[in-house]
Design a protein around this motif. Structure first.
Motif, PDB file in Angstrom:
ATOM      1  N   ARG A  33      32.515  38.071  38.270  1.00  0.00           N
ATOM      2  CA  ARG A  33      33.314  38.864  39.197  1.00  0.00           C
ATOM      3  C   ARG A  33      33.154  38.430  40.651  1.00  0.00           C
ATOM      4  NH1 ARG A  33      31.193  44.607  37.076  1.00  0.00           N
ATOM      5  NH2 ARG A  33      29.269  43.362  37.098  1.00  0.00           N
ATOM      6  N   GLU A  34      32.102  37.640  40.956  1.00  0.00           N
ATOM      7  CA  GLU A  34      31.890  37.215  42.326  1.00  0.00           C
ATOM      8  C   GLU A  34      32.996  36.295  42.827  1.00  0.00           C
ATOM      9  OE1 GLU A  34      28.893  34.436  43.526  1.00  0.00           O
ATOM     10  OE2 GLU A  34      28.872  33.500  41.550  1.00  0.00           O
ATOM     11  N   TRP A  35      33.802  35.753  41.913  1.00  0.00           N
ATOM     12  CA  TRP A  35      34.855  34.809  42.292  1.00  0.00           C
ATOM     13  C   TRP A  35      36.200  35.478  42.526  1.00  0.00           C
ATOM     14  CZ3 TRP A  35      32.804  30.576  43.842  1.00  0.00           C
ATOM     15  CH2 TRP A  35      31.680  30.026  43.214  1.00  0.00           C
ATOM     16  N   GLU A  36      36.243  36.793  42.603  1.00  0.00           N
ATOM     17  CA  GLU A  36      37.525  37.486  42.701  1.00  0.00           C
ATOM     18  C   GLU A  36      38.356  37.026  43.893  1.00  0.00           C
ATOM     19  OE1 GLU A  36      40.649  39.975  41.646  1.00  0.00           O
ATOM     20  OE2 GLU A  36      38.892  39.333  40.505  1.00  0.00           O
ATOM     21  N   ASP A  37      37.726  36.883  45.059  1.00  0.00           N
ATOM     22  CA  ASP A  37      38.478  36.430  46.241  1.00  0.00           C
ATOM     23  C   ASP A  37      39.023  35.023  46.050  1.00  0.00           C
ATOM     24  OD1 ASP A  37      38.234  38.729  47.810  1.00  0.00           O
ATOM     25  OD2 ASP A  37      36.281  38.115  48.590  1.00  0.00           O
ATOM     26  N   GLN A  38      38.291  34.187  45.330  1.00  0.00           N
ATOM     27  CA  GLN A  38      38.770  32.829  45.077  1.00  0.00           C
ATOM     28  C   GLN A  38      39.884  32.829  44.029  1.00  0.00           C
ATOM     29  OE1 GLN A  38      35.197  33.378  45.649  1.00  0.00           O
ATOM     30  NE2 GLN A  38      35.998  32.820  47.671  1.00  0.00           N
TER      31      GLN A  38
END
Length: 283
Positions: A33-38
């Motif tokens: 989920r840490e890649w949501e902005d990407q």
């Protein structure tokens, strides 16, 4: 839920968008989920693939310690790509995921269009390795016994290389802390002991790195002290690498400065895809 079979574990994955594929590999203290902005940014033009590492639900959490380690991290990245029928992709990783991205490039250069190892290198300098490994063993045991909620999550979120996120983006930091508390104690504990605490020093790979010609963008925050030395060294060793240092930024560079991170990575991918990254006559 969609799962990709790997050696000793099934891996939950998510794909968004169409186009040239990007595989995102997450860090120890986060998950897919840490890649949501990407994903929101790059899926406009790319096929974005994220997955939860083994030990991180909804992926499976093996109980056998022998099913964790740097070799499995690379096998898992390959397994996800092969399951999705992707022969070659850009590979973007943060911290533990950046370490895996580099090793992926060494072992499977034919599957990597490019690499973006961000915040990679903690514990790699020779003078730090013994202490780093001992700390990983102790922390792994603690995670297995206690899990994340409370002391260990607060300690992680307020660490010197992570407090920058709290200062810049309190809401983003709160969301990060909420996700952190949901992680599996046994899964992350075994990951800490047998991946983080037993992995190679990146400096051990010097001969292989000097031969690896995969286009690479090294990314590091200028306040990510444990990783700066290794990234400067990598810039001098990798024949086809550039180094981007983001000012006033700690370890979780993609969370702290998502706009800057997306901009730099997008420019890099575009240059690679146009065949203009290498500056030498043979590249």
């Amino acid at each position: 839920m969609p799962y990709a079979p790997s050696d000793g574990a099934r891996l939950w994955y998510e794909e968004t968008g169409t186009g040239h594929p990007i595989l995102f590999i997450h860090e120890f203290g986060a998950d897919h989920r840490e890649w949501e902005d990407q994903v929101r940014f790059f899926s406009r033009e790319y096929r974005c693939v994220t997955y939860a590492a083994r030990g991180y639900p909804p992926s499976e959490v093996p109980t056998d310690p022998r099913l964790y380690g740097q070799d499995f991290a690379v096998k898992d990245a390959v397994a996800v790509l092969r399951h999705l029928g992707i022969p070659k992709a850009h590979v973007v990783g943060l911290s533990m995921g950046g370490f895996a991205a580099l090793l992926f490039g060494i072992r499977h250069p034919e599957m990597a269009v490019s690499l973006v190892p961000a915040g990679a290198g903690s514990g790699s300098p020779r003078q730090e390795q013994a202490a780093f490994r001992a700390a990983c063993q102790a922390r792994g045991d603690k995670l297995i016994a206690q899990g994340w909620p409370g002391e260990l999550a607060e300690e992680t979120g307020n660490a010197p290389t992570r407090i920058q996120l709290r200062k810049k983006d309190p809401r983003g930091w709160a969301a990060y802390m909420e996700r952190l508390a949901e992680h599996s104690g046994p899964g992350t504990g075994l990951t800490m002991k047998h991946y983080q605490g037993e992995r190679d020093s990146i400096f051990d790979w010097e001969p292989e790195l000097r031969r690896m010609r995969v286009p690479t963008l090294l990314a590091v925050g200028d306040e990510d002290g444990p990783c700066i030395e290794t990234n400067v060294w990598l810039k001098g060793v990798l024949p086809n690498a550039g180094l981007w240092m983001c000012p006033r930024t700690g370890h979780a560079i993609n969370l702290e400065e998502p706009a800057a991170f997306n901009r730099e990575v997008a420019a890099f991918l575009s240059t690679v895809e146009r065949g203009r990254w290498s500056l030498d006559a043979t590249g």
